[in-house]
Design a protein around this motif. Sequence first.
Motif, PDB file in Angstrom:
ATOM      1  N   GLN A 164       2.659   3.516 -11.313  1.00 42.52           N
ATOM      2  CA  GLN A 164       1.378   3.900 -10.630  1.00 42.52           C
ATOM      3  C   GLN A 164       1.488   3.694  -9.198  1.00 42.52           C
ATOM      4  OE1 GLN A 164      -1.356   1.772 -13.179  1.00 42.52           O
ATOM      5  NE2 GLN A 164      -3.178   2.908 -12.074  1.00 42.52           N
ATOM      6  N   MET A 165       1.079   4.508  -8.345  1.00 40.61           N
ATOM      7  CA  MET A 165       1.088   4.122  -6.830  1.00 40.61           C
ATOM      8  C   MET A 165       0.084   3.106  -6.501  1.00 40.61           C
ATOM      9  SD  MET A 165       0.866   6.502  -3.494  1.00 40.61           S
ATOM     10  CE  MET A 165       2.733   7.228  -3.720  1.00 40.61           C
ATOM     11  N   LEU A 166       0.204   2.148  -5.645  1.00 43.79           N
ATOM     12  CA  LEU A 166      -1.046   1.148  -5.369  1.00 43.79           C
ATOM     13  C   LEU A 166      -1.675   1.467  -4.068  1.00 43.79           C
ATOM     14  CD1 LEU A 166       1.512  -1.885  -5.528  1.00 43.79           C
ATOM     15  CD2 LEU A 166      -0.336  -0.898  -7.330  1.00 43.79           C
ATOM     16  N   GLY A 167      -2.983   1.833  -4.389  1.00 44.84           N
ATOM     17  CA  GLY A 167      -4.061   2.044  -3.453  1.00 44.84           C
ATOM     18  C   GLY A 167      -4.870   0.938  -3.241  1.00 44.84           C
ATOM     19  N   PRO A 168      -5.980   1.272  -2.531  1.00 40.49           N
ATOM     20  CA  PRO A 168      -6.830  -0.092  -2.310  1.00 40.49           C
ATOM     21  C   PRO A 168      -7.522  -0.492  -3.580  1.00 40.49           C
ATOM     22  CG  PRO A 168      -7.344   1.905  -0.622  1.00 40.49           C
ATOM     23  CD  PRO A 168      -6.462   2.282  -1.530  1.00 40.49           C
ATOM     24  N   LEU A 179       0.854  -1.505  -0.030  1.00 43.11           N
ATOM     25  CA  LEU A 179      -0.003   0.082   0.073  1.00 43.11           C
ATOM     26  C   LEU A 179       0.874   1.308   0.068  1.00 43.11           C
ATOM     27  CD1 LEU A 179      -2.770   1.347   0.338  1.00 43.11           C
ATOM     28  CD2 LEU A 179      -2.428   1.172   2.898  1.00 43.11           C
ATOM     29  N   GLY A 180       0.519   2.092  -0.883  1.00 46.65           N
ATOM     30  CA  GLY A 180       1.307   3.465  -1.084  1.00 46.65           C
ATOM     31  C   GLY A 180       2.724   3.266  -1.646  1.00 46.65           C
ATOM     32  N   GLY A 186       6.089   8.844   3.001  1.00 50.90           N
ATOM     33  CA  GLY A 186       6.184   7.499   2.340  1.00 50.90           C
ATOM     34  C   GLY A 186       7.253   6.790   2.717  1.00 50.90           C
ATOM     35  N   GLU A 210      -6.188  -0.323  -6.703  1.00 50.77           N
ATOM     36  CA  GLU A 210      -4.983  -1.319  -7.403  1.00 50.77           C
ATOM     37  C   GLU A 210      -4.582  -2.428  -6.868  1.00 50.77           C
ATOM     38  OE1 GLU A 210      -4.813   2.102  -6.307  1.00 50.77           O
ATOM     39  OE2 GLU A 210      -5.378   2.897  -8.571  1.00 50.77           O
TER      40      GLU A 210
END
Length: 429
Positions: A154-158, A36-37, A217, A160
């Motif tokens: 791409q940043m990984l959020g919920p 996450l993030g 982060g 993704e």
Amino acid sequence: MRESSYPLVSVEDALAGVLSRVAPMQVRELPLQEALGLVLAEDVHAALDLPSFRAAVVDGFALRAADGSAARRLVGEQMAGAPLDLDVDAGTAVRITTGAPVPPGADVVIKVELSDEESGWVTPHQGETLMAGQNIRPVGSDIAAGELVLRAGQMLGPAELGMLASLGRSHAPVHRRPLVGVFSTGDELADFGQVLGPGQIYDSNRATLLAAVAQAGGQPLDLGILRDQPGELERGLARGLAQADVLVTSGGVSMGELDLLKPLLERWGAVHFGRVRMKPGKPLTFATLPARGADGEIAAGQPARPVFALPGNPVSSLVTFQLFVRPAIRRMLGIGHAGLPFLEVTLGHSFRLDPERAEFHRVTLTREDGQIVARSTGSQASSRLLSAAGADGLLVLEQADGLLPAGSRRPVLLLNDNWLATPEDDRSG
Ligand code: AMP
Ligand code: MG
């Protein structure tokens, strides 16, 4: 008064100098919940069709459109998750739940509330027209096998992470989180829990900066307080260079007799700038130093460690962190555009400009008549942490003479997203 030998560089040049010297971290396969993030290091293509079977969109009956409005004999039930073992022949229907595979032969699913069921027979309501394909998600209609679903960078959020899980992946290839070592320097500093001696103050910068690292982060690493003694600074610096990917220090970079950090950074590596034309934060210093081993000796073959020596004043250290360390951490996380979240806002009152330096003025933001309005948090003394506590952003004021009138539009660097809620929103909760 001593004169600094470092040229004053602009904020833009300083930031460009930082970003050109930091690189994305190594790639690791991490379990989804640890990702996450973090930022994807590779494109992800779908390994399967979604859905991978024809799926019912509603609870109801799977049947044939060609049978028209006639009653159908119910031949069984198809539940979500159950294997397909029924066929829908002419004149028959199967009870079906949302997400269940549609049995072969059926080409439409009718909603339970649009049909009548009686003694093993189901009849569509009068006037319901049945069209082939209705309420059925075809194979691959959400995502086709082979389709590009997520891109490197791409940043990984919920959403993704859920996307990866829906493709059956338990891990994601991401740039690892940089470990950011934070230490404070100063003979006057006391740690929490200690009784203050004469002339002592509590070390607030370390608490601020460790939290800011986490928020940006990075993974914070607490390296404690170092006294203003050459030996202690050398030992602490060597330890940090052995343990962390980046170092963030505060204090010891002004012009005092005991500001020993800059000369030490010079001796051990390369100082890229030692003064920035900004308010607050002018003594900000940025260097790169060779990594060290646990024995304190230079470790060959490892990338150089970025070192941010922030000014000691609490507000200066926070502002310089936001403007320089935060983008560096973003770059290390692998975010393609390491830029920061700036927003154009309207000034709620006039602001005096500084003729010598760009200023980063702590402001609160409110929403008024469709505008986002910035107001000063009050005295901007760089020792007054209260000017930053409760601030929503840093208003960017250009170096110039005179007064900027109320109503002018200027960019703000956002520090949080609390301002997104209006007081009205709070009442609905
Ligand atoms: P320096 O840059 O070391 O000359 O410090 C500038 C000012 O910031 C001095 O008033 C210091 O006492 C204060 N200061 C330095 N480090 C800290 C810290 N870790 N927490 C709070 N104040 C600090
Ligand atoms: Mg000091």
